[in-house]
Scaffold this motif. Sequence first.
Motif, PDB file in Angstrom:
ATOM      1  N   VAL A  85      11.038  -1.148  -9.153  1.00 55.75           N
ATOM      2  CA  VAL A  85       9.705  -1.363  -8.587  1.00 55.75           C
ATOM      3  C   VAL A  85       9.337  -0.193  -7.677  1.00 55.75           C
ATOM      4  O   VAL A  85       8.241   0.357  -7.756  1.00 55.75           O
ATOM      5  N   ARG A  86      10.269   0.209  -6.819  1.00 54.40           N
ATOM      6  CA  ARG A  86       9.997   1.292  -5.867  1.00 54.40           C
ATOM      7  C   ARG A  86       9.848   2.649  -6.537  1.00 54.40           C
ATOM      8  O   ARG A  86       9.122   3.495  -6.039  1.00 54.40           O
ATOM      9  N   LEU A  87      10.546   2.867  -7.633  1.00 58.10           N
ATOM     10  CA  LEU A  87      10.511   4.154  -8.330  1.00 58.10           C
ATOM     11  C   LEU A  87       9.957   3.981  -9.743  1.00 58.10           C
ATOM     12  O   LEU A  87      10.450   4.578 -10.692  1.00 58.10           O
ATOM     13  N   PRO A  94       0.813  -1.207   0.000  1.00 55.81           N
ATOM     14  CA  PRO A  94       0.000   0.000   0.000  1.00 55.81           C
ATOM     15  C   PRO A  94       0.861   1.279   0.000  1.00 55.81           C
ATOM     16  O   PRO A  94       0.552   2.208  -0.715  1.00 55.81           O
ATOM     17  N   GLY A  95       1.921   1.316   0.797  1.00 59.37           N
ATOM     18  CA  GLY A  95       2.779   2.495   0.848  1.00 59.37           C
ATOM     19  C   GLY A  95       3.509   2.712  -0.458  1.00 59.37           C
ATOM     20  O   GLY A  95       3.711   3.852  -0.893  1.00 59.37           O
ATOM     21  N   LEU A  96       3.921   1.614  -1.093  1.00 59.18           N
ATOM     22  CA  LEU A  96       4.638   1.697  -2.363  1.00 59.18           C
ATOM     23  C   LEU A  96       3.721   2.210  -3.475  1.00 59.18           C
ATOM     24  O   LEU A  96       4.138   3.018  -4.305  1.00 59.18           O
ATOM     25  N   VAL A  97       2.480   1.782  -3.456  1.00 60.29           N
ATOM     26  CA  VAL A  97       1.507   2.232  -4.450  1.00 60.29           C
ATOM     27  C   VAL A  97       1.237   3.728  -4.264  1.00 60.29           C
ATOM     28  O   VAL A  97       1.191   4.492  -5.232  1.00 60.29           O
ATOM     29  N   LEU A  98       1.094   4.163  -3.020  1.00 59.04           N
ATOM     30  CA  LEU A  98       0.858   5.580  -2.743  1.00 59.04           C
ATOM     31  C   LEU A  98       2.053   6.429  -3.174  1.00 59.04           C
ATOM     32  O   LEU A  98       1.895   7.492  -3.777  1.00 59.04           O
ATOM     33  N   TYR A  99       3.256   5.952  -2.881  1.00 61.52           N
ATOM     34  CA  TYR A  99       4.477   6.671  -3.256  1.00 61.52           C
ATOM     35  C   TYR A  99       4.570   6.824  -4.774  1.00 61.52           C
ATOM     36  O   TYR A  99       4.882   7.902  -5.282  1.00 61.52           O
ATOM     37  N   ASN A 100       4.288   5.753  -5.506  1.00 59.04           N
ATOM     38  CA  ASN A 100       4.302   5.817  -6.974  1.00 59.04           C
ATOM     39  C   ASN A 100       3.178   6.695  -7.508  1.00 59.04           C
ATOM     40  O   ASN A 100       3.353   7.392  -8.511  1.00 59.04           O
ATOM     41  N   ALA A 101       2.033   6.704  -6.840  1.00 61.05           N
ATOM     42  CA  ALA A 101       0.927   7.563  -7.272  1.00 61.05           C
ATOM     43  C   ALA A 101       1.282   9.039  -7.078  1.00 61.05           C
ATOM     44  O   ALA A 101       1.043   9.869  -7.967  1.00 61.05           O
TER      45      ALA A 101
END
Length: 138
Positions: free
Chosen positions: A90-92, A1-8
């Motif tokens: 993946v993270r960025l 969830p945090g990774l999706v928010l960061y990418n969004a």
Amino acid sequence: PGLVLYNAVGSLANLAFIPVAMSGLAAFNCFQHPDGSYSMKLLPHVQCYQEDWFASVLPAALICLLVTTVIYVWFAALAINSPSITLAHVRLNFLLGRFSPETYYWNLVVLSRGIAFPVAIAASSNAYLVGTILCLVA
């Protein structure tokens, strides 16, 4: 969830980068009247460098330019440090998804090109020069 928010959030910043920069630089894109006063090209009823301009337009333009600078520095720092970040692709993904891991540095070129568009438009009143610059950096 945090990774999706960061990418969004990163994707939204990437999307807003050029329009925010153009808005900030539009305040300084003025034309001269025959009487020697200046008006904004975007808002001809607003006279540049007058009391109303300093009170309303200049603060908004400076905020836009600050946001643009923060986004650029944030993206540049991530791109430069991406080789040392575990699973950077993946993270960025919002930043590196278009490039292979070996060519991460091209993102800096793309970001710099993104700055060239609003600068070319704001810096010149000559439409042919703006068109030439945009063709060269596109």
